[in-house]
Design a protein around this motif. Structure first.
Motif, PDB file in Angstrom:
ATOM      1  N   LEU A  41      37.903  44.988  40.931  1.00  0.00           N
ATOM      2  CA  LEU A  41      38.385  44.239  42.094  1.00  0.00           C
ATOM      3  C   LEU A  41      37.503  43.022  42.386  1.00  0.00           C
ATOM      4  O   LEU A  41      38.010  41.951  42.777  1.00  0.00           O
ATOM      5  N   GLY A  65      38.439  40.403  39.871  1.00  0.00           N
ATOM      6  CA  GLY A  65      39.692  39.739  40.225  1.00  0.00           C
ATOM      7  C   GLY A  65      39.489  38.653  41.267  1.00  0.00           C
ATOM      8  O   GLY A  65      40.130  37.594  41.213  1.00  0.00           O
ATOM      9  N   LYS A  66      38.595  38.883  42.209  1.00  0.00           N
ATOM     10  CA  LYS A  66      38.286  37.878  43.233  1.00  0.00           C
ATOM     11  C   LYS A  66      37.262  36.854  42.751  1.00  0.00           C
ATOM     12  O   LYS A  66      36.955  35.903  43.461  1.00  0.00           O
ATOM     13  N   ARG A  67      36.698  37.099  41.540  1.00  0.00           N
ATOM     14  CA  ARG A  67      35.659  36.238  40.984  1.00  0.00           C
ATOM     15  C   ARG A  67      34.492  36.086  41.974  1.00  0.00           C
ATOM     16  O   ARG A  67      33.985  34.994  42.229  1.00  0.00           O
ATOM     17  N   LEU A  83      41.498  33.662  40.481  1.00  0.00           N
ATOM     18  CA  LEU A  83      42.466  34.669  40.048  1.00  0.00           C
ATOM     19  C   LEU A  83      43.065  35.354  41.270  1.00  0.00           C
ATOM     20  O   LEU A  83      44.139  35.006  41.719  1.00  0.00           O
ATOM     21  N   ASN A  95      43.661  39.425  43.209  1.00  0.00           N
ATOM     22  CA  ASN A  95      44.063  40.756  42.773  1.00  0.00           C
ATOM     23  C   ASN A  95      45.541  41.053  42.955  1.00  0.00           C
ATOM     24  O   ASN A  95      45.977  42.182  42.759  1.00  0.00           O
ATOM     25  N   LEU A 119      47.113  41.337  39.271  1.00  0.00           N
ATOM     26  CA  LEU A 119      46.083  41.347  38.247  1.00  0.00           C
ATOM     27  C   LEU A 119      46.473  42.317  37.135  1.00  0.00           C
ATOM     28  O   LEU A 119      47.027  43.379  37.393  1.00  0.00           O
ATOM     29  N   VAL A 148      45.049  44.765  34.324  1.00  0.00           N
ATOM     30  CA  VAL A 148      43.837  45.482  33.945  1.00  0.00           C
ATOM     31  C   VAL A 148      44.114  46.260  32.665  1.00  0.00           C
ATOM     32  O   VAL A 148      45.039  47.079  32.614  1.00  0.00           O
ATOM     33  N   VAL A 200      48.235  45.955  40.955  1.00  0.00           N
ATOM     34  CA  VAL A 200      47.786  45.541  39.630  1.00  0.00           C
ATOM     35  C   VAL A 200      48.683  46.185  38.581  1.00  0.00           C
ATOM     36  O   VAL A 200      49.300  47.227  38.811  1.00  0.00           O
ATOM     37  N   SER A 227      45.220  40.919  29.317  1.00  0.00           N
ATOM     38  CA  SER A 227      44.460  41.466  30.444  1.00  0.00           C
ATOM     39  C   SER A 227      43.538  40.435  31.086  1.00  0.00           C
ATOM     40  O   SER A 227      42.824  39.706  30.394  1.00  0.00           O
ATOM     41  N   ASP A 228      43.530  40.436  32.418  1.00  0.00           N
ATOM     42  CA  ASP A 228      42.556  39.640  33.164  1.00  0.00           C
ATOM     43  C   ASP A 228      41.194  40.336  33.201  1.00  0.00           C
ATOM     44  O   ASP A 228      40.155  39.677  33.243  1.00  0.00           O
ATOM     45  N   VAL A 229      41.232  41.659  33.197  1.00  0.00           N
ATOM     46  CA  VAL A 229      40.014  42.467  33.126  1.00  0.00           C
ATOM     47  C   VAL A 229      40.233  43.549  32.080  1.00  0.00           C
ATOM     48  O   VAL A 229      41.241  44.258  32.122  1.00  0.00           O
TER      49      VAL A 229
END
Length: 341
Positions: free
Chosen positions: A129, A132-134, A157, A159, A162, A164, A185, A216-218
């Motif tokens: 998380l 996602g918020k950087r 980005l 959340n 997002l 994952v 997500v 994937s972002d993460v």
């Protein structure tokens, strides 16, 4: 109900009260006679009179409650413990502990890995998380300007929606997916042992490793450390990850190609949150220590402080089941070692 004889076997006596609080010890003593001597590797190495000290404890013990740093249960030690029926490990992996001689003797083995999975999954959720918020990059930019205007993130980005990617439906991987359920997500899963229906039951979509990396972002790694998983996240997979994506590793450092990840982080293209590295720790002059976009923590995702009591509680519960003649709740079988941490 069978009255058992039990003993603690850990790296240092101080670990026992960290794992087992007064209530847990009282529960244990209600079903077992517990040796006062703690069987540390040093004490066992000293040997001594077979009827006294650690050697005497081993000769009478039915159950060993082990923890980090416990002695390896090889043939030489087992010959000194003829009554041993079970080993209950108040920690995670039993691989450093068990030997073919243990299985050959028919000694049952249990692990508190399920309890240790919870804080790792919680650490992962928090990291996902924040990624996602950087948050880390925002904090650096804010500190550089020290006012609300004059700083910005070029690629924010958030959340909402997002994606994952979870690599490995291990105990921890499954807990991570459960913890992600309330959030907005999309979860992708790569695990060769889980098919599409199994992934859907976990709230995820089954994909190949390359497709997971690409979308994937993460990406968060929860696969076991096996010969087959060595550097499974290598240069090709890292190159597929989107710009400003984050790799999270709480599994083992060997699963990720450190050199390839370092190049991607130093270029500014990827971010990394690493609770484990290869080697561990990294050399003092390694560039990841000071790299923007990298956060290294000292293997703290697992149980710490009062979280250790969960491990002790689970272990005592296993001894209670053993005394009652009931099936163990967290038994480890020899055939599982090839696919688990």
């Amino acid at each position: 109900m069978t009255r058992l004889r039990a003993a603690f076997a850990v790296r240092h006596p101080d670990l026992v009260p960290e794992l087992f609080d007064d209530a847990a010890v009282a529960r244990l003593r209600s079903v077992a006679d517990v040796a006062e001597a703690v069987l540390t590797p040093d004490a066992l190495d000293r040997g001594g009179d077979p009827g006294q000290g650690p050697a005497g404890v081993l000769a009478d013990v039915d159950v060993l409650l082990t923890g980090w740093g416990a002695p390896r249960l090889d043939d030489a030690l087992l010959r000194r413990a003829p009554r041993l029926r079970a080993v209950v490990h108040a920690a995670g992996s039993v691989k450093p502990l068990v030997t073919p001689a243990l299985w050959a003797r028919g000694v049952r083995v249990s692990s508190a890995a399920a309890a240790n999975a919870r804080p790792v999954a919680e650490y992962t959720l928090a990291t996902v998380l924040l990624a996602g918020k950087r948050v880390l990059e925002a904090a650096d930019a804010f500190a550089a300007h020290r006012r609300f205007d004059g700083w910005s993130l070029p690629d924010p980005l958030g959340n909402h929606g997002l994606t994952v990617g979870v690599v490995g439906a291990s105990r921890i991987g499954r807990q991570v997916m459960r913890l992600l359920t309330p959030f907005d997500v999309d979860v992708l899963l790569h695990d060769p042992w889980v098919d599409a229906d199994g992934a859907r039951a976990l709230g995820a979509t089954a994909v190949s490793l390359d497709d997971l990396a690409r979308a994937s972002d993460v990406v968060t790694v929860h696969a076991p450390d096996l010969p087959e998983t060595y550097r499974m996240i290598g240069a090709p997979q890292l190159a597929l990850m989107p710009d400003v994506a984050t790799l999270v590793n709480t599994a083992r450092g060997r699963l990720v190609d450190t050199a390839a990840l370092t190049r991607e982080v130093l270029s500014g293209r990827l971010r990394a949150v690493l609770d484990v590295t290869d080697p561990e720790p990294l050399p003092g002059d390694h560039p990841l220590w000071d790299a923007p976009g990298a956060l290294l923590t000292p293997h703290v995702a697992g149980s710490l402080g009062n979280e250790l009591r969960r491990l002790g509680d689970l272990a005592v519960g296993e001894v209670e089941l053993l005394a009652a003649g009931a099936p163990l709740g967290h038994e480890v079988l020899p055939g599982q070692l090839g696919t688990t941490a």
